[in-house]
Design a protein around this motif. Structure first.
Motif, short mmCIF file in Angstrom:
data_model
loop_
_atom_site.label_atom_id
_atom_site.label_comp_id
_atom_site.label_asym_id
_atom_site.label_seq_id
_atom_site.Cartn_x
_atom_site.Cartn_y
_atom_site.Cartn_z
N GLN A 204 -0.14 -11.43 15.69
CA GLN A 204 -1.49 -11.69 15.19
C GLN A 204 -2.11 -10.42 14.61
OE1 GLN A 204 -3.02 -13.39 18.84
NE2 GLN A 204 -3.09 -15.44 17.94
N LEU A 205 -1.81 -9.28 15.22
CA LEU A 205 -2.30 -8.01 14.68
C LEU A 205 -1.63 -7.71 13.34
CD1 LEU A 205 -4.04 -5.48 14.99
CD2 LEU A 205 -2.16 -4.43 16.28
N ALA A 206 -0.33 -7.98 13.26
CA ALA A 206 0.39 -7.73 12.00
C ALA A 206 -0.13 -8.62 10.88
CB ALA A 206 1.88 -7.97 12.21
N ASP A 207 -0.57 -9.83 11.22
CA ASP A 207 -1.05 -10.77 10.21
C ASP A 207 -2.52 -10.56 9.84
OD1 ASP A 207 1.40 -11.97 9.95
OD2 ASP A 207 0.98 -13.56 11.41
N ALA A 208 -3.22 -9.70 10.57
CA ALA A 208 -4.62 -9.42 10.26
C ALA A 208 -4.72 -8.64 8.94
CB ALA A 208 -5.27 -8.63 11.39
N GLU A 209 -5.81 -8.84 8.23
CA GLU A 209 -6.02 -8.12 6.98
C GLU A 209 -6.29 -6.64 7.27
OE1 GLU A 209 -5.72 -8.81 3.83
OE2 GLU A 209 -4.98 -10.82 4.33
N PRO A 210 -5.55 -5.72 6.67
CA PRO A 210 -5.76 -4.29 6.94
C PRO A 210 -7.19 -3.83 6.67
CG PRO A 210 -3.69 -4.64 5.77
CD PRO A 210 -4.40 -5.95 5.78
N PHE A 212 -9.93 -5.57 6.89
CA PHE A 212 -10.78 -6.09 7.96
C PHE A 212 -10.66 -5.22 9.20
CE2 PHE A 212 -11.02 -8.66 11.84
CZ PHE A 212 -12.31 -9.16 11.75
N ILE A 213 -9.42 -4.84 9.54
CA ILE A 213 -9.18 -4.00 10.72
C ILE A 213 -9.83 -2.64 10.53
CG2 ILE A 213 -7.40 -2.81 12.04
CD1 ILE A 213 -7.59 -5.76 12.70
N ARG A 214 -9.73 -2.10 9.31
CA ARG A 214 -10.33 -0.79 9.07
C ARG A 214 -11.85 -0.83 9.21
NH1 ARG A 214 -8.91 3.26 4.01
NH2 ARG A 214 -10.25 4.98 4.65
N GLN A 215 -12.46 -1.89 8.77
CA GLN A 215 -13.92 -2.02 8.88
C GLN A 215 -14.37 -2.09 10.33
OE1 GLN A 215 -14.97 -5.46 6.58
NE2 GLN A 215 -14.59 -4.47 4.59
N HIS A 216 -13.58 -2.77 11.17
CA HIS A 216 -14.00 -2.98 12.55
C HIS A 216 -13.48 -1.91 13.51
CE1 HIS A 216 -14.98 -6.96 10.97
NE2 HIS A 216 -15.69 -7.16 12.06
N PHE A 217 -12.47 -1.15 13.09
CA PHE A 217 -11.88 -0.15 13.99
C PHE A 217 -11.81 1.21 13.29
CE2 PHE A 217 -10.50 -4.29 15.41
CZ PHE A 217 -10.75 -4.25 16.77
N SER A 218 -10.66 1.54 12.74
CA SER A 218 -10.50 2.84 12.09
C SER A 218 -9.29 2.80 11.18
CB SER A 218 -10.31 3.95 13.15
OG SER A 218 -9.07 3.78 13.82
N VAL A 219 -9.12 3.86 10.42
CA VAL A 219 -7.96 3.94 9.53
C VAL A 219 -6.67 4.05 10.34
CG1 VAL A 219 -8.05 6.47 9.35
CG2 VAL A 219 -7.06 5.12 7.49
N VAL A 220 -6.76 4.57 11.56
CA VAL A 220 -5.57 4.69 12.41
C VAL A 220 -5.04 3.31 12.79
CG1 VAL A 220 -4.69 5.54 14.61
CG2 VAL A 220 -6.33 6.92 13.31
N GLU A 222 -5.70 0.54 11.15
CA GLU A 222 -5.24 -0.07 9.90
C GLU A 222 -3.80 0.37 9.61
OE1 GLU A 222 -5.97 0.10 5.07
OE2 GLU A 222 -6.98 1.51 6.40
N ARG A 223 -3.53 1.64 9.84
CA ARG A 223 -2.17 2.16 9.62
C ARG A 223 -1.18 1.45 10.54
NH1 ARG A 223 -2.69 7.76 10.88
NH2 ARG A 223 -3.89 7.90 8.94
N THR A 224 -1.60 1.17 11.76
CA THR A 224 -0.73 0.46 12.69
C THR A 224 -0.40 -0.93 12.17
OG1 THR A 224 -1.61 1.67 14.60
CG2 THR A 224 -0.55 -0.43 15.05
N VAL A 225 -1.39 -1.63 11.63
CA VAL A 225 -1.17 -2.96 11.04
C VAL A 225 -0.15 -2.89 9.92
CG1 VAL A 225 -2.24 -4.84 9.74
CG2 VAL A 225 -3.45 -3.82 11.68
N ARG A 226 -0.30 -1.92 9.05
CA ARG A 226 0.64 -1.78 7.93
C ARG A 226 2.05 -1.46 8.44
NH1 ARG A 226 -1.98 -1.87 3.15
NH2 ARG A 226 -4.23 -1.42 3.15
N GLU A 227 2.15 -0.65 9.48
CA GLU A 227 3.46 -0.34 10.07
C GLU A 227 4.10 -1.61 10.65
OE1 GLU A 227 4.98 2.89 11.77
OE2 GLU A 227 4.47 3.85 9.88
N LEU A 228 3.29 -2.45 11.30
CA LEU A 228 3.82 -3.69 11.86
C LEU A 228 4.31 -4.63 10.75
CD1 LEU A 228 1.22 -4.44 14.68
CD2 LEU A 228 3.56 -3.64 14.96
N ARG A 229 3.77 -4.48 9.55
CA ARG A 229 4.19 -5.30 8.41
C ARG A 229 5.42 -4.72 7.73
NH1 ARG A 229 -0.97 -7.39 4.97
NH2 ARG A 229 -1.95 -8.66 6.59
N GLY A 230 5.92 -3.58 8.20
CA GLY A 230 7.10 -2.98 7.61
C GLY A 230 6.83 -1.91 6.59
N GLU A 231 5.56 -1.52 6.44
CA GLU A 231 5.18 -0.47 5.49
C GLU A 231 5.11 0.86 6.23
OE1 GLU A 231 1.27 0.88 2.87
OE2 GLU A 231 1.49 -1.23 3.48
#
Length: 421
Positions: A204-210, A212-220, A222-231
């Motif tokens: 669910q974290l991987a499928d969240a919009e980066p 959106f995550i950055r707005q509610h949390f931080s760039v760190v 957001e980076r985790t979300v992108r890493e979970l997506r394979g980036e």
């Protein structure tokens, strides 16, 4: 493509390595002053012994279940870690030592000669052959996914200790099985906040919009979300970043009420800190000394204090810091207290020879003999533990932390080498 190689139950494995009679025996390793359980063998984990539990709470369990306890043998663990990391450096083009028992490997080009799973199995075999330590290997296109792959390799034994998450479908299957709190960098507070948004699993974290995550949390995050997506957002770091400060501190084995003993303790901590400073190839200008009584005692009067001083010129010479530390201790010491802990901190680092003095300063010139003396001490003490030391460090050090269950220095002391009969 990355591989995360993680040693299994590292501290406990190091203790078992030189005690074949304990191969199937539950083993735990204790923290400073033998206070808490900080490492457990797989047999000890099956008994339900929790990480960090105070020893007095499980002493009956340890006795009834035949659990063997060891004091923390830092010299042994550091030496075995160095052997594991040296082995890994011969197996991969680039290696990032992440912690004492973990390393990231760069697998660029590896899959041209053999499959990544075969490479992982090869790593396990060679590390065990060369060091006796068992490792698990997680392989993935990002560091964060490699961490999760390693977690899976440890959790499910049918994997053979190697999990390859190159395939996107396998990534998503694993992410769906893992709670979001298992993701690297997602701590307890972040987990609660994510769950409030309906994000309970790693998928669910991987499928969240980066965004959106950055707005509610931080760039760190957001980076985790992108890493979970394979980036891949986190590059391999072959060189450890320069430390911002060095702290040397220990809780005492027994309370200190004598000023002479406190001077010995502070001298010991200064010597350790300065040795680390020279290993970092840095000079420091700022010194802090602190001491306190136990905050957990109902009988000891509370007292906590610290003082700092800036050197005129940055240095790495232990003698310079010893003199300043004794001045600070003189101002801090108050008779009548039972001190439980003390320590020193070095800060404000400079590369040797680059400090810019003010217009009116006349900086002292460091003699070449001073530098050679420190190098000689470090060299001898590295080869033969504590061959040279300053008289102010004392000889008995009765205040030092309790390690009543300490195993021999099997790999770093000639007198304690294991004997095969």
């Amino acid at each position: 493509m990355f591989a995360l190689v993680d040693c299994n139950n590292f501290y406990a494995s190091c203790e078992k390595l030189f005690r074949p009679d304990l191969a199937d025996t539950p083993v735990v390793v204790l923290s400073n002053n033998d206070g808490c359980v900080v490492a457990r063998s797989k047999e000890a984990k099956k008994l339900g012994i929790k990480m960090g539990v105070p020893v007095f709470q499980v002493r009956d369990v340890l006795h009834k279940q035949g659990v063997v306890a060891f004091s923390s043998n830092y010299a042994l663990y550091a030496d075995m870690s160095q052997r594991v990391m040296s082995t890994l450096e011969n197996l991969a083009p680039r290696v990032e030592v992440y912690s004492i028992d973990e390393a990231f490997l760069d697998l660029t080009g590896i899959n041209y000669s053999l499959s990544l799973t075969e490479f992982g199995l090869q790593v396990r075999r060679i590390v065990h052959k060369h060091t006796g330590i068992n490792v698990c290997v997680g392989i993935a296109p990002t560091k964060t996914l490699a961490k999760l792959a390693n977690h899976a390799a440890k959790t499910w034994h049918k994997t053979g200790g190697v999990v390859d998450l190159t395939c996107t479908e396998r990534q998503r299957k694993l992410l769906a099985l893992l709670p979001v709190g298992e993701v690297w960098g997602i701590g307890g507070k972040l987990t609660k906040r994510l769950q409030q948004l309906g994000i309970d699993t790693a998928l669910q974290l991987a499928d969240a919009e980066p965004e959106f995550i950055r707005q509610h949390f931080s760039v760190v995050v957001e980076r985790t979300v992108r890493e979970l997506r394979g980036e891949s957002c986190l590059a391999l770091e072959q060189l450890a970043p320069t430390k911002k400060q060095i702290i040397s501190s220990r809780a005492f084995g027994d309370r200190i009420t004598d000023k002479q003993q406190m001077q010995e303790a502070i001298s010991e901590y200064v010597s350790r800190a300065c040795k680390k400073l020279r290993q970092e190839q840095q000079h420091a200008q700022y010194l802090t000394v602190f001491l306190r009584t136990s905050p957990f005692s109902d009988t000891d009067a509370p007292y906590s204090a610290s003082k700092s001083i800036a050197l005129d010129t940055p240095s790495s010479d232990t003698r310079v810091f010893l003199a300043k530390a004794m001045q600070l201790l003189e101002a801090l010491w108050v008779n009548g207290y039972r001190y439980a802990k003390a320590g020193v901190m070095l800060a404000d680092f400079y590369d040797p020879g680059v400090y810019q003095p003010s217009l009116f300063d006349t900086p002292p010139v460091q003699k070449d003999t001073d530098k050679k003396l420190m190098q000689l001490m470090d060299t001898l003490n590295s080869k033969h533990s504590k061959t040279l030391w300053f008289a102010s460090q004392g000889t008995k050090q009765e205040w030092s932390m309790k390690r009543e269950l300490l195993s021999p220095a099997y790999t770093t002391d000639w007198q304690q080498l294991p004997v095969v009969k």
